[in-house]
Design a protein around this motif. Sequence first.
Motif, short mmCIF file in Angstrom:
data_model
loop_
_atom_site.label_atom_id
_atom_site.label_comp_id
_atom_site.label_asym_id
_atom_site.label_seq_id
_atom_site.Cartn_x
_atom_site.Cartn_y
_atom_site.Cartn_z
N GLN A 109 0.82 -1.20 0.00
CA GLN A 109 0.00 0.00 0.00
C GLN A 109 0.86 1.27 0.00
N SER A 110 2.00 1.21 0.66
CA SER A 110 2.91 2.35 0.70
C SER A 110 3.95 2.29 -0.41
N LEU A 111 4.25 1.09 -0.89
CA LEU A 111 5.32 0.91 -1.86
C LEU A 111 4.89 1.23 -3.29
N TYR A 112 3.67 0.84 -3.66
CA TYR A 112 3.21 1.01 -5.03
C TYR A 112 2.42 2.32 -5.18
N THR A 113 2.70 3.04 -6.27
CA THR A 113 2.00 4.30 -6.52
C THR A 113 0.57 4.06 -6.99
N LYS A 114 0.33 2.88 -7.61
CA LYS A 114 -1.01 2.55 -8.09
C LYS A 114 -1.45 1.24 -7.44
N ILE A 115 -2.42 1.34 -6.56
CA ILE A 115 -2.96 0.15 -5.90
C ILE A 115 -4.45 0.34 -5.70
N SER A 116 -5.23 -0.66 -6.06
CA SER A 116 -6.69 -0.49 -6.13
C SER A 116 -7.45 -1.06 -4.94
N TYR A 117 -6.77 -1.47 -3.91
CA TYR A 117 -7.45 -2.02 -2.74
C TYR A 117 -6.73 -1.52 -1.49
N ASP A 118 -7.39 -1.64 -0.36
CA ASP A 118 -6.82 -1.26 0.93
C ASP A 118 -6.74 -2.53 1.79
N PRO A 119 -5.53 -2.97 2.17
CA PRO A 119 -5.44 -4.23 2.92
C PRO A 119 -6.19 -4.22 4.25
N ALA A 120 -6.39 -3.04 4.83
CA ALA A 120 -7.06 -2.96 6.13
C ALA A 120 -8.58 -2.89 6.01
N THR A 121 -9.11 -2.50 4.83
CA THR A 121 -10.57 -2.31 4.72
C THR A 121 -11.22 -3.10 3.60
#
Length: 332
Positions: A109-121
């Motif tokens: 989530q912090s490493l990739y500039t493009k990510i389409s999901y949130d691991p916590a939610t």
Amino acid sequence: MNPIPWQRPVPMLCGLTAATLLVAAPLAAQAETFPSKPVNFVVPFPPGGPTDAMARTLAVALTEALGQSVIVENKSGAGGNIGADMVARAKPDGYTIMFGTSGPLAINQSLYTKISYDPATSFAPIIRVGHLPNILVVHPKLHASTVQQLIAQDKAKPASLNYASSGNGASSHLAGVLFNQKAGTQLQHVPYKGTGPALNDLLAGQVDMTFTDILTAMPYIQSGKLKAIGVTTDKRSQAMPQIPTIAEQGLPGYDVSVFFGVVAPKGTPADRIATLNQAFRKALASDKVRSVFAAQGLEPAPDHSPQALGRFISEEVGKWKTVVDASGAKLD
């Protein structure tokens, strides 16, 4: 002869009761029969790696525990993000679950500039399986044999020592970033394309050290080709209990490992999460799974509840955001 008046409502009441039972029966049957078809167990990495091997070991035991086939599907790419995104978007019915690791469930989530999901939610936690400790190993040419000796050597000649990793943003990279933060050192990062090339150059003395998994390092430590400095987790490894942790050698709070957790899409019914959690608990308690995972160096999680995994993911997301930001590493 006419019926007695108080007898007349009885047929109507019986009819209502029967109708109610007819409606309720399918609902009860539906709740009781999960799973009634195969469960798709997504691994967000290619076949053949440690995550895939663990998932396939679990799938066999889960098939027995659930009474339905558990099918491993490898959906790799973007450090686990492609598989994680697929599961996050899947129907929340309990038939699609993911065997995730620190990457897709925390670091990415912090490493990739493009990510389409949130691991916590974006997920419903099912169970935290355990973690694989890493170990800091150095080439024998280095005079340091402890964390404090290594720190002293670096501070005597800043930025003179380097460490290899399996790539930018990998746990072996971020382990060095966290070490520099905790110790005030200036170890220089040398990224490679995978653990194998990094280890080969370390054995050849081209680099000074690396953070790698204990099972990979063990034969080289035992043969004297590498020196073990410290285990990266907060507790000593069961595989090599004689090696002290980095934390106990003067860097309290230093804790780096690859964790493994199982999640489902957000919105998956709580009763199905409970069924899956109990099946995983049964699988992890089996002698075969325990012996295979112990041989692979896996340390079991202290709490197998879904709530514990949810809390752990949230903590890891925050922890690794700080480390990734400090590293400056970013991936598309």
